[in-house]
Structure formats: C-alpha cells, structure tokens
Design a protein around this motif. Structure first.
Motif, short mmCIF file in Angstrom:
data_model
loop_
_atom_site.label_atom_id
_atom_site.label_comp_id
_atom_site.label_asym_id
_atom_site.label_seq_id
_atom_site.Cartn_x
_atom_site.Cartn_y
_atom_site.Cartn_z
N ARG A 130 0.98 -1.21 0.00
CA ARG A 130 0.11 0.04 -0.07
C ARG A 130 0.84 1.37 0.11
NH1 ARG A 130 -5.69 -0.68 3.42
NH2 ARG A 130 -6.21 -2.57 2.12
N ASN A 131 1.78 1.32 0.85
CA ASN A 131 2.91 2.33 0.61
C ASN A 131 3.39 2.67 -0.64
OD1 ASN A 131 2.75 3.39 3.46
ND2 ASN A 131 4.04 1.77 4.33
N LYS A 132 3.80 1.80 -1.58
CA LYS A 132 4.29 1.95 -2.68
C LYS A 132 3.33 2.55 -3.72
CE LYS A 132 7.71 -1.99 -2.56
NZ LYS A 132 8.06 -3.26 -3.07
N ILE A 133 1.96 2.21 -3.47
CA ILE A 133 0.95 2.60 -4.28
C ILE A 133 0.53 3.93 -3.74
CG2 ILE A 133 -1.61 2.42 -4.37
CD1 ILE A 133 -1.47 -0.67 -4.37
N PHE A 134 0.62 4.38 -2.58
CA PHE A 134 0.27 5.70 -2.37
C PHE A 134 1.34 6.76 -2.57
CE2 PHE A 134 -1.68 4.26 1.86
CZ PHE A 134 -2.93 3.83 0.97
#
Length: 325
Positions: A130-134
């Motif tokens: 999720r952090n990569k997507i954000f």
C-alpha cells in the motif's frame, strides 16, 4: 440500522464519511446514546483498541457487534476484516461456511502461532504494498488515496481474540508492534481482546483505544488513570457487562453498555449477505488452515497474499508455476 438487543433500541449505522477518512461503527450505548468505535488515518481516532476483561464480561459480544455492524454500514470496498482466533473458534466459526459474509476475508483459527505468523507477515507485506501505491499516487495515507482513486482501497480491521499468546512470542510481538505503530496511514487497524494483561504492558503504550471490563486492580491501573481504575470494582462489577471506554490511553473514560446479539449471528449475517451480494460482492473467505493443507507451510503465506487480490485459481497457478510446489 442494526438492533441492539441488550439496549432495547435500534442502532443507526453510518455511511462512509469524508471519502474514507474515518470508519465509525456502533457497538453499544453510552448515556442512552449510541457509542461508536472509530478508526481513522489521522487526528484523534485510535489506530488500535484493546479490550480487557474477565471471562464472561462481554468482550466477544462487542467484537461480534463490531464485525456485524461494520459490515452492515460499509461495503467491502471500504472495510474488510481479518480474524485471528485463539479462542477455539468462538470468534471465527460464526463467519465460516454458510454463515460467511463478504467483509470477513481471512480467518486464522488453528495451529495458533504458526497461523498468527502467516497472518502478520501477510499484513506487513500488504502495508508495504500500500505504501508503494500511495507513493506512486502522491498520496500520504489511505484517506488521500481514496479521494483520488477510481477504486477505493478498504481499511483492514484485524480482530484478535485471546491475544496474549502473541505477546509471549518475541517475534510475533515485534511484528504486531510494527503494524500497530505504522499501520494507521495504510488503513490497517487492530482490535485485541484478552482476559488480562499477560505480557502486554509493552504494547499497551502504543494503543490509545481501550475498553476495560471487570478486571483485577493491577490491570485496571495499567489500563486507566487512577480515578477510573479505582471505580472498576464498584461501577462495572463482574456480571454487569459494562466497560469503561477511552480513546486517549485511559485518561478520559465513558461507561458503555455493549450491544449483544444473543446467538442471532446467523440472522444478522444473512441480512449482511442480502444487502451486499446482490450488488456483486462475493464471500471470498480465506481459511489459512485449509490453505496449509494444500501447500507446505512456507508457501502458504505466498498463496494467501496472491489469493486476497487475484482469486483462488490464479493464485494457485501463480504459486505452482513460480515455486514448483
């Protein structure tokens, strides 16, 4: 609207607010008003809650209210649950088989610590994903991302009943602490329940949300400030099914009466399915013990991670082709 059997009233559920900034779920009453548990990406909403109380005080009923009322109020696009059950299936069985609901996505109920390790590793990978997507979307947290995205990312509430074995295992405790400390921005939240604070005083400093049922004086003092800790035995005696609730580490508290569903889980689960299945949602429940019967334990985590996002057959093919199992 969800019926609150012990309150003799109907709980008004809420729709998602501020494009997913807060998840607000009714679980009981306080001073004749509905009391909601809130999870948020910032501000004053806790990232995690801890329920402490002797056996039979009402913890499991509050967990059921959280799951069922949350599932009635929010779609699986906004909210899903992972259940880790150290209570011999008492938490998870009402959501298995024919009683499955689309919001409960993952259950770990057997081989206790091994299943807990798989679940926590899965959540750490999900946090990083999720952090990569954000970062790619130039979003600081799940709320900012959901305002921009065409498809919302659901919050995950991890419910762990009788959680103290996790905190007797240094590796599992470390992983839990990482997720509780870093999970807020990615929409990963925890609600833990235990009969007492066995080896849990360290993690307590990271948990602002607290529900204190009837417990001994030492645990009451750890959970609440002195003013409320001294009142536990008189104001919430054993058998009262009341609790002190706090969102600021026990500094300020209110007394709540949690809702009870009195064995009606299957009825409420059918109501949930009747609301969401016609809209195209599915009961995509993953039971870790079943997956382990198909793969060696070391591949189970890989399969679960694939399964959550791409479905059973594509996940099976991916793991078999990649690892030759």
């Amino acid at each position: 609207r969800t019926h609150c059997d012990n309150c003799d009233s109907t709980i008004e559920t809420k729709e998602p607010v501020e494009n997913g900034t807060i998840i607000s779920i009714p679980v009981g009453k306080c001073n004749n008003e509905v009391y909601n548990i809130e999870f948020g990406s910032g501000g004053n909403s806790p990232v995690a809650y801890l329920l402490i109380g002797n056996q039979g005080t009402g913890k499991s009923s509050l967990l059921d209210s959280l799951i069922m009322n949350g599932a009635m109020a929010y779609s699986p696009d906004d909210l899903i649950f992972y259940l880790l059950d150290f209570k011999d299936g008492m938490l998870s069985k009402p959501y298995e088989g024919g009683n499955a609901i689309p919001h409960v996505r993952l259950i770990a109920a057997e081989n206790k610590e091994e299943d807990a390790d798989i679940l926590l590793n899965n959540l750490i990978e999900e946090k990083e994903r999720r952090n990569k997507i954000f970062a790619e979307a130039n979003a600081g947290n799940i709320a900012e991302y959901n305002k921009k995205a065409t498809k919302r990312m659901p919050r995950i509430i991890v419910v762990i009943d009788e959680c103290y074995p996790i905190f007797s295992n240094t590796d599992l405790e470390t992983k839990s602490e990482v997720l509780i400390r870093q999970g807020r921005s990615t929409g990963i939240h925890f609600i833990l329940a235990s009969q007492d604070l066995k080896k849990m005083t360290n993690i307590l400093k990271f948990i602002d949300g607290r529900f204190c049922y009837y417990v001994d004086k030492d645990d009451a003092r750890e959970m609440l400030n002195d003013k409320y800790a001294q009142l536990v035995s008189s104001e919430i005696p054993k058998g009262s099914h009341r609790a002190y609730a706090s969102v600021n580490s026990g500094k300020d508290c209110v007394m709540i009466s949690p809702a009870f569903h009195l064995g009606k889980q299957s009825i409420y689960n059918k109501m949930i399915r009747d609301k969401w299945l016609p809209k195209g949602y599915k009961n995509d429940l993953i039971v870790i013990n079943f997956i382990k019967s198909m793969f060696y334990a070391r591949y189970t985590q890989l399969f679960v991670l694939e399964l959550v996002y791409v479905g059973f057959v594509p996940a099976f093919v991916t793991v078999v082709m990649r690892y030759g199992v």
